[in-house]
Structure formats: C-alpha cells, structure tokens
Design a protein around this motif. Structure first.
Motif, short mmCIF file in Angstrom:
data_model
loop_
_atom_site.label_atom_id
_atom_site.label_comp_id
_atom_site.label_asym_id
_atom_site.label_seq_id
_atom_site.Cartn_x
_atom_site.Cartn_y
_atom_site.Cartn_z
N SER A 52 4.55 9.93 8.50
CA SER A 52 3.93 8.83 9.25
C SER A 52 4.72 8.45 10.50
N VAL A 53 6.02 8.79 10.53
CA VAL A 53 6.85 8.41 11.68
C VAL A 53 7.67 9.62 12.15
N PRO A 54 7.01 10.64 12.67
CA PRO A 54 7.72 11.88 13.00
C PRO A 54 8.79 11.72 14.07
N ARG A 55 8.72 10.66 14.88
CA ARG A 55 9.71 10.48 15.93
C ARG A 55 10.91 9.64 15.49
N LYS A 56 10.87 9.13 14.28
CA LYS A 56 12.00 8.36 13.77
C LYS A 56 12.98 9.27 13.03
N HIS A 57 14.20 8.77 12.88
CA HIS A 57 15.18 9.48 12.07
C HIS A 57 15.02 8.98 10.63
N VAL A 58 14.60 9.87 9.75
CA VAL A 58 14.28 9.50 8.37
C VAL A 58 15.21 10.26 7.42
N ALA A 59 15.84 9.53 6.51
CA ALA A 59 16.66 10.12 5.45
C ALA A 59 15.97 9.84 4.12
N LEU A 60 15.83 10.87 3.30
CA LEU A 60 15.08 10.74 2.04
C LEU A 60 15.92 11.25 0.87
N GLU A 61 16.04 10.45 -0.16
CA GLU A 61 16.62 10.89 -1.44
C GLU A 61 15.54 10.69 -2.48
N LEU A 62 14.96 11.82 -2.94
CA LEU A 62 13.69 11.74 -3.67
C LEU A 62 13.75 12.22 -5.12
N GLY A 63 14.91 12.49 -5.63
CA GLY A 63 14.99 12.82 -7.04
C GLY A 63 14.83 14.30 -7.34
N GLY A 64 14.69 14.61 -8.62
CA GLY A 64 14.60 16.01 -9.03
C GLY A 64 14.34 16.15 -10.51
N ASN A 65 14.55 17.37 -11.00
CA ASN A 65 14.47 17.61 -12.45
C ASN A 65 15.66 18.46 -12.86
N ALA A 66 16.82 17.83 -12.83
CA ALA A 66 18.12 18.50 -12.90
C ALA A 66 18.23 19.46 -14.07
N ALA A 67 18.76 20.64 -13.75
CA ALA A 67 18.88 21.72 -14.74
C ALA A 67 20.35 21.99 -15.08
N VAL A 68 20.54 22.50 -16.30
CA VAL A 68 21.86 22.91 -16.80
C VAL A 68 21.74 24.32 -17.34
N LEU A 69 22.73 25.13 -17.07
CA LEU A 69 22.83 26.46 -17.67
C LEU A 69 24.11 26.52 -18.50
N VAL A 70 23.99 26.96 -19.75
CA VAL A 70 25.16 27.17 -20.60
C VAL A 70 25.33 28.68 -20.75
N THR A 71 26.41 29.20 -20.19
CA THR A 71 26.64 30.64 -20.13
C THR A 71 27.30 31.15 -21.41
N PRO A 72 27.29 32.46 -21.64
CA PRO A 72 27.87 32.99 -22.87
C PRO A 72 29.38 32.81 -22.97
N ASP A 73 30.09 32.63 -21.83
CA ASP A 73 31.55 32.50 -21.90
C ASP A 73 32.00 31.10 -22.27
N TRP A 74 31.08 30.13 -22.23
CA TRP A 74 31.47 28.75 -22.56
C TRP A 74 31.63 28.60 -24.06
N THR A 75 32.77 28.04 -24.50
CA THR A 75 33.05 27.98 -25.94
C THR A 75 33.05 26.57 -26.52
N ASP A 76 33.26 25.56 -25.70
CA ASP A 76 33.35 24.19 -26.23
C ASP A 76 31.93 23.61 -26.33
N LEU A 77 31.23 24.01 -27.36
CA LEU A 77 29.83 23.60 -27.52
C LEU A 77 29.71 22.12 -27.87
N ASP A 78 30.70 21.57 -28.56
CA ASP A 78 30.65 20.15 -28.90
C ASP A 78 30.66 19.30 -27.62
N TYR A 79 31.52 19.65 -26.68
CA TYR A 79 31.59 18.92 -25.40
C TYR A 79 30.28 19.05 -24.65
#
Length: 475
Positions: free
Chosen positions: A237-264
């Motif tokens: 709506s305001v293409p000539r303005k300086h706009v900063a947006l923080e819009l969220g996400g659906n944050a992902a985690v990968l647990v690799t085979p070398d990781w051993t502290d499963l409780d943590y």
C-alpha cells in the motif's frame, strides 16, 4: 480508573474507553481511554514538527533517556510482568523473562546511541579523488510508525521505540488492541525523560485506524510486527515508504544422527514448542528427526510435553497458559483435527478448554497440512522422520517462511553446511530456534519479512546515509 493514552509525550484522555480482559478467565486486566481522530492528528503532526529537533539531540540526551527507561523497567519489573500476564495470558514466568529482555533492549540501544558516529572514507584510491575525503553519516529518515502485536506487549514495543530514540527519530506507536496496557505503562516511564514533546506518542487505536496512519506521508517509516497478510498489504500500500516487516514463521528443527544428548534436545524442543502457548514467531513448530533417533527421541519429547503444567498464567508454576482469545484457540483446534484427518497421529494433547489448548504433539504429519505449511501460533508440535541430513535440509527449506531454524549437531561440517543451505534469517546450532539475543540482527526471509530488528540493525533501518566530501584536507 481508566489509563490515559499519550500524545506528544503528555497523558491524554477521551470520552470513550476500552476494557481489557484476561484471555484466561475474562477478568478485567484494566481499562484505557481511546484516542479520537483529533488525538491521532495531534500526535502525527507533533512528530513531524519535532523531527529536526530530535535529529539534532546530543547523543548523551538520547542515551540518558534510554538508560532511564531501562532502569525504570528493572525497578518496576514485578509490576510490569504482572501487567503483561493480566492482559495477554502469558504465564508469569515468561512475562518476567520478557521484562528482563526489555531492560536489556533499552540498555543496548543506549550503548548504540553513544557510539552512533559518522565514518570517514578516503577517496584518493583513484587519481580523480586525490585531496578528497568523505564523511558518511546516518540521519533519520523521519518519524516512525511502529505497529506491534499482542504476544510481546513490552519487548516488541521496545524494539520499535528504543532504536527510534537512539537515532533521534520521533515515533508514533500503535500497540495491539488486545494488549495495550503494557505499552501505556511504558509511556508513563518515557514521560520521565528529557525527550522533547512530540518525540513519542502511544495511541491504542483500533486496527481500523491503522491504514490511515500507514498512508500518512508525515510518517515515512513503517515498522510492523504481526501477521503475514497484514504485513505485506502494508508494504504494497505504501511502495514509496521505507517498510520493515517481521512476520513470523513456522520454525523447524533438525536432529542429526551425530547428536547424542537426546534428553537435552527433548527438553528444549518440548519447552519452546509450548512456551507462551506457542504464540511466538520462533516457537518450535516442525521437527525433523533422523531415523537413527526417531523412536527414542519421539518418546522423550512426548514425555517432556506431558510434564508441562497448563493452567492459570498468574501461577508461577504454570508453563502453558491460554491463547490470546477463544477464536485463536478454536482455529488451532480445527487445524489439529484436520491434520489427524489427513493422516497424522495424535501423540498427546489435542483438547481445548475455552481459550486454553492442551500442549499437542503430532507425528507423521503431511507437509501440506496447515500445522506444517502455515504458522500455527499455538501449542502444537509436529514430528517427522528423515533418512538423511540432506532430506532434513530440503524439508526445512520447503516452507514459504524463513525466520529461524535449529540444528542439533556436533559436526562442524554439518553446522557450516546448514548455515550455507538453510534459507532463514537466523540459525541455532545445538539448540532450538527460539533463542533470541536482543542485540543481534533478527528477522527473516521469504514470507517472514524484510529488514532486521535489534537496536543497531533497526537504527540502520530508521536512517539513511548522507555523504559529505571534504576537499583539500590532508589525511
């Protein structure tokens, strides 16, 4: 007694009021006066009128104001934490964390204000520049419109207000209608500074008033944190303005085979999938577990989730409180039901009582289910198995969001590969993506937004470079 709003640094009242109620039990958290159109006009015009004065403020004046806010928040931490909990339903333990973070945000901004200095650049690197030296300074683009969401009613406000003060830019703040009381309390603290009238206003107006503020040419910067559709509609709506947006996400985690502290890993994943009822844009939502650890880690995560205490957010023992309102809870409940209908397995949770959703874990969830493809913004965690690290990277990147991610690995090569390949604004190695140090650059790519928060980064967003070339000066 109704809480006043703030126009040009002064308390103001109006004929209409709004009552703010707890999403947990509907008890009254507070009442505030509502600004009218004349109040909004006075705030915006005051910001425009004082713009040159605030830009010229000495660094010590700006820094001292920020230090005052930081100290005052620390002194009133219990009171402010209680207010956050009352109006948002955030468990008290997490409200206390939020206050402490805001204390740090204002302190960091004060430090950045003191070192906000021009840079010198020699120009005699080519023959035509001999005898010339450039001074590059950053100057405010103009008054800032800050629009903040309900989930961090203090610290996300701090991330708009603090950098604006640090660079000498007036700010007009529009807090979320559901959680304005904390921002109004911050206004009371700001009124104890020596900032000039017009340097800041806090306007708890309804969302219907936002388009007019966004379009106002006297507010050339819009800094918005909130939902994806609203954020991008502002940008369009305001293409000539300086706009900063923080819009969220659906944050992902990968647990690799070398990781051993499963409780943590299990404890961190469970805690930060469900903290604040999942109403954080970097709450853990998607977890990809290498087949080596699938059976054991899945069981450990479910066990950790079941340990979490759900209930009254005012109780210091409560881990998970209500969502912001009944409609949000009903939406999350519907998304869980839809995922199960599509083939996901409900490992724990899934129930709802009014606005409180049980901490929920799903396994074997289709990638196109809403709980995977969209931002749940609720206490729902999806677990899926992967057969390789590369498959994990690919599935993490398949999202339209790109805010933060986490990779549990002790392998340096894997960590560097993740940093290179994952399309996110921030990556955590050996932890979940829910960590944020308030001084670091924070923001996303793709649908997660544009620009970066953190005092120094936002100060860059709120300013632009001005070059002065000196001729004939020896260097």
């Amino acid at each position: 007694m109704s809480t006043p709003f703030w126009v040009a640094g002064k308390p103001a009242s109006g004929p209409d009021t709004a009552v703010i109620r707890s999403p947990y039990d509907n008890s009254v958290a507070g009442e505030h006066d509502l600004p009218g159109s004349d109040d909004v006009e006075r705030a915006v015009q005051a910001a425009a009128d004082v713009s040159a004065e605030t830009a010229a403020l000495p660094a010590h004046v700006r820094a001292d104001a920020l230090d005052h806010v930081s100290r005052s928040l620390a002194d009133r931490s219990d009171e402010i934490a209680g207010l956050i909990t009352a109006e948002s339903g955030k468990p008290l333990k997490w409200s206390r964390v939020e206050v402490n973070r805001a204390v740090s945000t204002f302190r960091w901004a004060a430090e950045e204000a003191r070192r906000f200095s021009p840079k010198m650049q020699r120009l005699d690197t080519d023959p035509g520049g001999v005898g010339r030296t450039a001074m590059i300074r950053r100057v405010p683009r103009g008054p800032v419109l800050g629009i903040t969401p309900f989930n961090f009613p203090l610290n996300l406000v701090a991330h708009k207000v603090a950098p604006a003060i640090a660079v000498g830019a007036p700010i007009v703040l529009k807090p979320a209608p559901g959680t304005p009381l904390t921002a109004l309390a911050l206004g009371e603290i700001l009124s104890g500074t020596d900032l000039p009238a017009g340097a800041w206003s806090v306007l708890p107006v309804p969302n219907s008033a936002a388009p007019g503020l966004v379009a106002d040419p006297r507010l050339p910067i819009v800094s918005f944190t909130g939902s994806v559709p609203v954020g991008w509609s502002i940008k369009d709506s305001v293409p000539r303005k300086h706009v900063a947006l923080e819009l969220g996400g659906n944050a992902a985690v990968l647990v690799t085979p070398d990781w051993t502290d499963l409780d943590y890993a299990a404890q961190r994943i469970a805690t930060f999938a469900m903290y604040q009822a999942g109403q954080s844009c970097i709450s853990v939502q998607r977890v990809y577990i290498h087949t080596t650890h699938w059976d054991e880690l899945r069981s450990k995560i479910v066990a950790e989730v079941r340990k979490l205490v759900t209930g009254d957010p005012r109780d210091p023992r409560t881990d998970v409180g209500p969502m912001i309102n009944l409609a949000a809870a009903e939406r999350v409940e519907a998304w869980v039901t839809s995922a199960v209908s599509a083939g996901a397995t409900l490992a724990t949770g899934g129930g709802r009582s009014e606005a409180t959703v049980e901490p929920t874990v799903l396994t074997d969830v289709p990638e196109d289910a809403a709980v995977m493809a969209e931002e749940v913004f609720g206490p729902v965690l999806s677990l899926n198995r992967v057969d390789s690290v590369q498959e994990g990277f690919d599935r993490m990147n398949s999202s339209k969001f790109g805010l933060q991610a986490g990779v549990f690995t002790t392998n340096l090569h894997t960590a560097f590969e993740a940093s290179s390949k994952l399309a996110v604004g921030g990556l955590l190695i050996g932890d979940v993506p829910s960590f944020r140090a308030d001084q670091m650059p924070y923001g996303g790519v793709k649908d997660s937004g544009i620009g970066r928060e953190g005092p120094a980064s936002a100060m860059d967003d709120f300013t632009e470079e001005r070059v002065t070339v000196f001729t004939g000066l020896p260097i």
